[in-house]
Design an enzyme around this catalytic site. Structure first.
Site, mmCIF file in Angstrom:
data_model
loop_
_atom_site.group_PDB
_atom_site.id
_atom_site.type_symbol
_atom_site.label_atom_id
_atom_site.label_comp_id
_atom_site.label_asym_id
_atom_site.label_seq_id
_atom_site.Cartn_x
_atom_site.Cartn_y
_atom_site.Cartn_z
ATOM 1 N N GLU A 289 0.824 -1.215 0.000
ATOM 2 C CA GLU A 289 0.000 0.000 0.000
ATOM 3 C C GLU A 289 0.856 1.262 0.000
ATOM 4 O O GLU A 289 0.425 2.301 -0.479
ATOM 5 C CB GLU A 289 -0.926 0.033 1.229
ATOM 6 C CG GLU A 289 -2.226 -0.699 1.008
ATOM 7 C CD GLU A 289 -3.283 -0.426 2.088
ATOM 8 O OE1 GLU A 289 -2.985 0.226 3.099
ATOM 9 O OE2 GLU A 289 -4.418 -0.901 1.905
ATOM 10 N N HIS A 310 8.410 -26.477 -1.579
ATOM 11 C CA HIS A 310 7.806 -27.602 -2.311
ATOM 12 C C HIS A 310 6.655 -27.128 -3.191
ATOM 13 O O HIS A 310 5.878 -27.940 -3.690
ATOM 14 C CB HIS A 310 7.346 -28.667 -1.320
ATOM 15 C CG HIS A 310 8.504 -29.259 -0.566
ATOM 16 N ND1 HIS A 310 9.051 -30.487 -0.849
ATOM 17 C CD2 HIS A 310 9.259 -28.734 0.442
ATOM 18 C CE1 HIS A 310 10.072 -30.724 -0.049
ATOM 19 N NE2 HIS A 310 10.225 -29.667 0.760
ATOM 20 N N LYS A 424 -14.207 -0.219 -3.733
ATOM 21 C CA LYS A 424 -15.294 0.179 -2.823
ATOM 22 C C LYS A 424 -16.382 0.907 -3.610
ATOM 23 O O LYS A 424 -17.574 0.673 -3.415
ATOM 24 C CB LYS A 424 -14.768 1.121 -1.728
ATOM 25 C CG LYS A 424 -13.844 0.461 -0.739
ATOM 26 C CD LYS A 424 -13.470 1.447 0.353
ATOM 27 C CE LYS A 424 -12.333 0.926 1.191
ATOM 28 N NZ LYS A 424 -11.744 1.931 2.062
HETATM 29 O O1 PA5 Z 1 -3.517 0.998 6.005
HETATM 30 C C1 PA5 Z 1 -4.637 1.417 5.852
HETATM 31 O O2 PA5 Z 1 -4.926 2.610 5.983
HETATM 32 C C2 PA5 Z 1 -5.779 0.473 5.530
HETATM 33 O O3 PA5 Z 1 -5.350 -0.825 5.363
HETATM 34 C C3 PA5 Z 1 -6.784 0.490 6.652
HETATM 35 O O4 PA5 Z 1 -6.174 0.064 7.829
HETATM 36 C C4 PA5 Z 1 -7.981 -0.423 6.327
HETATM 37 O O5 PA5 Z 1 -8.523 -0.077 5.090
HETATM 38 C C5 PA5 Z 1 -9.036 -0.329 7.404
HETATM 39 O O6 PA5 Z 1 -9.486 0.988 7.537
HETATM 40 P P1 PA5 Z 1 -10.276 1.442 8.812
HETATM 41 O O7 PA5 Z 1 -9.419 1.277 9.996
HETATM 42 O O8 PA5 Z 1 -10.625 2.863 8.546
HETATM 43 O O9 PA5 Z 1 -11.503 0.562 8.903
#
Ligand code: PA5
Length: 447
Positions: A289, A310, A424
Site C-alpha cells: 500500500e 515444495h 469500494k
Molecule cells: O492501512 C490502511 O490505511 C488500511 O489498510 C486500513 O487500515 C484499512 O482499510 C481499514 O481501515 P479502517 O481502519 O478505517 O476501517
C-alpha cells in the site's frame, strides 16, 4: 538486549556495494524529510516517534482494559481489516503456541478475527462457535465506516447483546477508532463503550504500536511493554543521528531501491517458521500500500519455507529473474527437540540422529540461500536473536521506518492508498448504496 541485524552482502554481485553506498545522501534527505515533516504525506507521520511517546499511564490503561476482557471472556473477537488487524495478528501468531486453540486449560481468551473478509460461511461459523461462549469484542476501524468490519460488528454486537443482555454487552465491547468522526465513534459514544483513539496522523498500516496493535496483544497475554521497548530502541537506531552504514532502515531502503532499479521487481519475505506467516501478511500490506502507486513499486510477496519450497520453490529457483528475497531468520528457537536414533533406520535418517531439529532447519535455510544466489536471486537477511516481544517490536518499527524512507526514495507518497477506493466505489454502486445512483447506473450498464 541485542539488536536485530540486517545483512545485505549476498545482494552484491547483483548490485554493487558502491551503488548501494551511493544512496547515502538520498537516504539522509528522505530520513530528514520524515523527521522535518517536509515530504509527501507529512500529515501522516504520527507513527514516527510513537514508540518513545507512549507513556506509563497509557500502557497501564491498555493492560487494565485487556485484563477486564481476559477475566470475562473465553473468546475475544478482534474486528478490523488491513492495518486494523494485521499487526496484532502478526505478533499474536508469532508469539503464540501453534496449537494454542486446542488447549483446554487456558490462561488467556482465544483471540479470533472478524471483519477482515465478507465470507458468509466464515461469519456463520464464527457465530455458531460463539453461541455458548462468553465473548468480548474489540472493534477497530479508524474511519469507522469500512464495510467489512462494520458488517461483522453489526452481527456480533447483536449476538453479544442477545446472549449477555445489553448492559453486560456494553462492558465487553471496546472500540478503537477516530477521536470524533465515523459511525463507530458515534455508536461508541452513544453506547458508552470503552474507547481508544487512533490519532489522525497515524495511518492503518503504521498503527501497530497504537492501541490497534497493543490492546489485542495484551488480551492475548503478551508483554506490550517489551514490544514497545523494542520499538523504542529501533526508533533511536533508525533516527537521523545514526550513520548511514549503521542504520538498518537506511540500508534496507537503499538496497531494495537499487535492486528494483536493477530489474528485481518482486521482493519475497521469507520465513522458516510457520508462526511468522502473518508477519509476511503485515509486511505485504505495509510495503504494497505504501509503494505500489503511480505505476511503480516493488511487488511484495511472502513465502513460508520450507513448506513453500515444495510449491513456489521451483519458480523462485528458475522462473523469471525479477525476484529478490528478504529472509527473516531466528537465531535460537525457544524449545529444544533432538532427532532420535532408530535402530532399524528404515527412513535413512540416522545421519541426523542427535541433531537439533533447528539445526536441520538452519541448514535448509543456508542451503536455500546458496541455491537461490546461484539461481540469480539476491538475498537479504534480517536476524532476530530470538522470537519474543522485544525483537518483534524492533522488527516491525524497523520495517515501518525503512518503508517511509524507501517510499520517499522511490518518489511516491508512502502514506496514502488512493487505489483502495476503486473497488469500494464499484461495490457500493452494485449494492445501490444511497449517494451512488449515477455510479450504479454506469456500472450496471457494463455488466
Ligand atoms: O492501512 C490502511 O490505511 C488500511 O489498510 C486500513 O487500515 C484499512 O482499510 C481499514 O481501515 P479502517 O481502519 O478505517 O476501517
Amino acid at each position: 538486549m541485542q539488536n536485530i541485524k540486517l545483512t545485505i552482502d549476498k545482494a552484491f554481485g547483483f548490485v554493487s556495494e558502491e551503488a548501494v553506498a551511493g544512496y547515502e545522501t538520498k537516504v539522509a534527505a528522505a530520513n530528514a524529510a520524515l523527521h522535518n515533516g517536509t515530504g509527501k504525506g507529512s500529515d501522516f507521520l504520527g507513527w514516527l516517534n510513537l514508540p518513545s511517546s507512549i507513556d506509563e499511564a497509557h500502557l497501564a490503561d491498555v493492560e487494565n482494559t485487556a485484563q477486564i476482557l481476559r477475566e470475562n471472556c473465553e473468546v475475544v473477537i478482534v474486528i478490523g481489516i488491513g492495518g486494523s488487524y494485521l499487526g496484532a495478528k502478526a505478533v499474536i501468531d508469532a508469539l503464540s503456541n501453534s496449537f494454542d486453540w486446542l488447549q483446554t486449560e487456558r490462561k488467556a481468551p482465544v483471540v479470533v478475527y472478524a471483519g477482515q473478509n465478507i465470507g458468509e460461511d466464515y461469519l456463520y461459523e464464527l457465530q455458531e462457535m460463539l453461541q455458548n461462549k462468553k465473548f468480548g469484542i474489540i472493534s477497530i476501524s479508524k474511519s469507522g465506516t469500512t464495510t467489512e468490519p462494520a458488517l461483522a460488528f453489526r452481527l456480533l454486537k447483536t449476538q453479544l447483546e442477545e446472549q449477555q443482555g445489553k448492559e453486560a454487552a456494553q462492558k465487553l465491547i471496546v472500540a478503537v477508532t477516530d477521536k470524533s468522526r465515523g459511525a463507530l465513534r458515534t455508536l461508541a459514544t452513544q453506547e458508552g463503550y470503552k474507547t481508544y483513539i487512533i490519532e489522525d496522523n497515524i495511518g492503518g498500516r503504521y498503527s501497530v504500536l497504537s492501541p490497534v496493535g497493543l490492546l489485542p496483544m495484551a488480551v492475548a497475554g503478551f508483554d506490550i511493554r517489551q514490544f514497545v521497548s523494542g520499538a523504542v530502541s529501533m526508533e533511536t537506531l533508525c533516527g537521523t543521528e545514526t550513520a548511514f552504514e549503521e542504520n538498518p532502515a537506511a540500508i534496507y531502503a537503499a538496497v531494495r531501491n537499487e535492486l528494483y532499479k536493477a530489474g528485481k521487481k518482486i521482493e519475497i519475505l521469507v520465513n522458516f517458521h510457520p508462526k511468522l506467516h502473518f508477519i509476511g501478511e503485515w509486511w505485504k500490506q505495509l510495503y504494497g500500500e505504501s509503494e505500489g502507486k503511480d505505476n511503480v513499486g516493488i511487488f511484495p510477496a511472502s513465502v513460508d519455507f520450507t513448506s513453500d519450497l515444495h510449491s513456489m520453490g521451483q519458480w523462485i529457483q528458475e522462473g523469471e529473474r525479477t525476484i529478490f528475497e528478504t529472509v527473516i531468520s531466528i537465531q535460537s528457537s525457544n524449545y529444544t527437540k533432538t532427532v532420535p536414533t532408530d535402530a532399524a533406520n528404515l527412513d535413512g535418517l540416522n545421519f541426523l540422529a542427535g541433531k537439533r531439529v533447528d539445526e536441520v532447519n538452519k541448514m535448509a535455510e543456508l542451503g536455500t540461500m546458496i541455491a537461490h544466489i546461484d539461481g540469480g536471486v539476491p538475498n537479504l537477511k534480517i536476524e532476530l536473536p530470538a522470537l519474543n516481544e522485544f525483537y518483534l517490536g524492533q522488527l516491525l518499527y524497523f520495517f515501518e521506518k525503512a518503508c517511509g524512507i524507501s517510499g520517499y526514495i522511490l518518489g511516491v507518497n508512502p502514506f496514502d492508498q488512493p487505489g483502495v477506493e476503486a473497488y469500494k466505489k464499484n461495490m457500493f454502486a452494485l449494492l445501490d448504496k444511497p449517494g451512488f445512483e449515477a455510479e450504479s447506473a454506469a456500472i450496471k450498464a457494463r455488466i
